[in-house]
Design a protein around this motif. Structure first.
Motif, short mmCIF file in Angstrom:
data_model
loop_
_atom_site.label_atom_id
_atom_site.label_comp_id
_atom_site.label_asym_id
_atom_site.label_seq_id
_atom_site.Cartn_x
_atom_site.Cartn_y
_atom_site.Cartn_z
N ASP A 91 14.72 11.20 -16.15
CA ASP A 91 13.64 10.32 -16.59
C ASP A 91 12.26 10.83 -16.21
O ASP A 91 11.27 10.12 -16.38
CB ASP A 91 13.84 8.92 -16.00
N GLY A 92 12.18 12.05 -15.69
CA GLY A 92 10.90 12.58 -15.24
C GLY A 92 10.73 14.02 -15.67
O GLY A 92 11.15 14.43 -16.74
N SER A 93 10.14 14.79 -14.78
CA SER A 93 9.86 16.20 -15.04
C SER A 93 10.14 17.01 -13.80
O SER A 93 10.09 16.50 -12.68
CB SER A 93 8.40 16.40 -15.44
N ARG A 94 10.38 18.28 -14.01
CA ARG A 94 10.55 19.25 -12.92
C ARG A 94 9.49 20.33 -13.12
O ARG A 94 9.37 20.87 -14.22
CB ARG A 94 11.93 19.87 -12.94
N VAL A 95 8.74 20.63 -12.07
CA VAL A 95 7.73 21.67 -12.13
C VAL A 95 8.32 22.94 -11.51
O VAL A 95 8.81 22.92 -10.38
CB VAL A 95 6.44 21.26 -11.38
N GLY A 151 0.36 24.36 -2.87
CA GLY A 151 0.22 23.75 -4.19
C GLY A 151 1.42 22.93 -4.59
O GLY A 151 1.28 21.82 -5.12
N ILE A 152 2.61 23.43 -4.32
CA ILE A 152 3.84 22.70 -4.66
C ILE A 152 3.91 21.40 -3.86
O ILE A 152 4.22 20.34 -4.40
CB ILE A 152 5.08 23.58 -4.42
N ALA A 153 3.59 21.48 -2.58
CA ALA A 153 3.58 20.26 -1.75
C ALA A 153 2.52 19.28 -2.27
O ALA A 153 2.74 18.07 -2.30
CB ALA A 153 3.32 20.61 -0.28
N GLY A 154 1.38 19.81 -2.71
CA GLY A 154 0.33 18.96 -3.25
C GLY A 154 0.73 18.28 -4.54
O GLY A 154 0.40 17.11 -4.77
N ILE A 155 1.45 19.00 -5.40
CA ILE A 155 1.96 18.39 -6.65
C ILE A 155 2.88 17.22 -6.31
O ILE A 155 2.78 16.14 -6.89
CB ILE A 155 2.70 19.44 -7.51
N ALA A 156 3.78 17.44 -5.35
CA ALA A 156 4.72 16.37 -4.95
C ALA A 156 3.95 15.16 -4.41
O ALA A 156 4.26 14.02 -4.78
CB ALA A 156 5.70 16.90 -3.91
N ARG A 157 2.95 15.40 -3.55
CA ARG A 157 2.15 14.28 -3.00
C ARG A 157 1.41 13.55 -4.11
O ARG A 157 1.37 12.32 -4.15
CB ARG A 157 1.17 14.79 -1.96
N ALA A 185 3.80 11.49 -6.25
CA ALA A 185 4.37 10.38 -5.49
C ALA A 185 3.36 9.23 -5.43
O ALA A 185 3.73 8.06 -5.47
CB ALA A 185 4.74 10.84 -4.08
N ALA A 186 2.08 9.57 -5.36
CA ALA A 186 1.02 8.55 -5.30
C ALA A 186 0.60 8.04 -6.69
O ALA A 186 -0.01 7.00 -6.80
CB ALA A 186 -0.20 9.11 -4.58
N HIS A 187 0.94 8.81 -7.74
CA HIS A 187 0.55 8.45 -9.11
C HIS A 187 1.76 8.50 -10.04
O HIS A 187 1.82 9.35 -10.93
CB HIS A 187 -0.52 9.42 -9.63
N PRO A 188 2.73 7.62 -9.81
CA PRO A 188 3.95 7.69 -10.64
C PRO A 188 3.62 7.32 -12.04
O PRO A 188 3.81 7.49 -13.04
CB PRO A 188 4.88 6.67 -10.03
#
Length: 106
Positions: free
Chosen positions: A68-72, A94-100, A103-106
């Motif tokens: 139901d989402g995306s994988r980067v 950058g990868i950790a930043g994408i996850a954060r 997570a804050a903007h579902p």
């Protein structure tokens, strides 16, 4: 949008050909070789701003459907190998930043 998820980037802009990133260590310029919204893919090559001359570089960011989402998928190829630890550290941040960010903007 890059500064929202990539902690090292203070400012970013795309001039239609090159991506310009300002960091605390200077400015990076990369040639955008692929920007395909249908494929959800961006590829770029560093052309200025790396601490050593770059023999070869290709960064690829793919956004793939995943349930139901995306994988980067964010990959880098770079020569000389002496640049690998620098790029690896930046990409990991950058990868950790994408996850954060997502997570804050579902």
């Amino acid at each position: 949008m890059i500064p929202q998820w990539f902690p090292a980037v203070r400012e970013a802009h795309f001039d239609g050909v090159h991506r310009h990133l300002s960091t605390s260590e200077g400015t990076l310029k990369s040639l955008v070789v692929t920007k395909d919204d249908a494929l959800r893919r961006c590829q770029y090559r560093f052309v200025e701003g790396m601490p050593l001359p770059v023999d070869f570089h290709l960064g690829t960011i793919d956004v793939l459907p995943d349930a139901d989402g995306s994988r980067v998928v964010y990959s880098q190829e770079i020569l000389p190998e002496a640049l690998a630890p620098i790029v690896e550290r930046a990409v990991s941040e950058g990868i950790a930043g994408i996850a954060r960010y997502f997570a804050a903007h579902p």
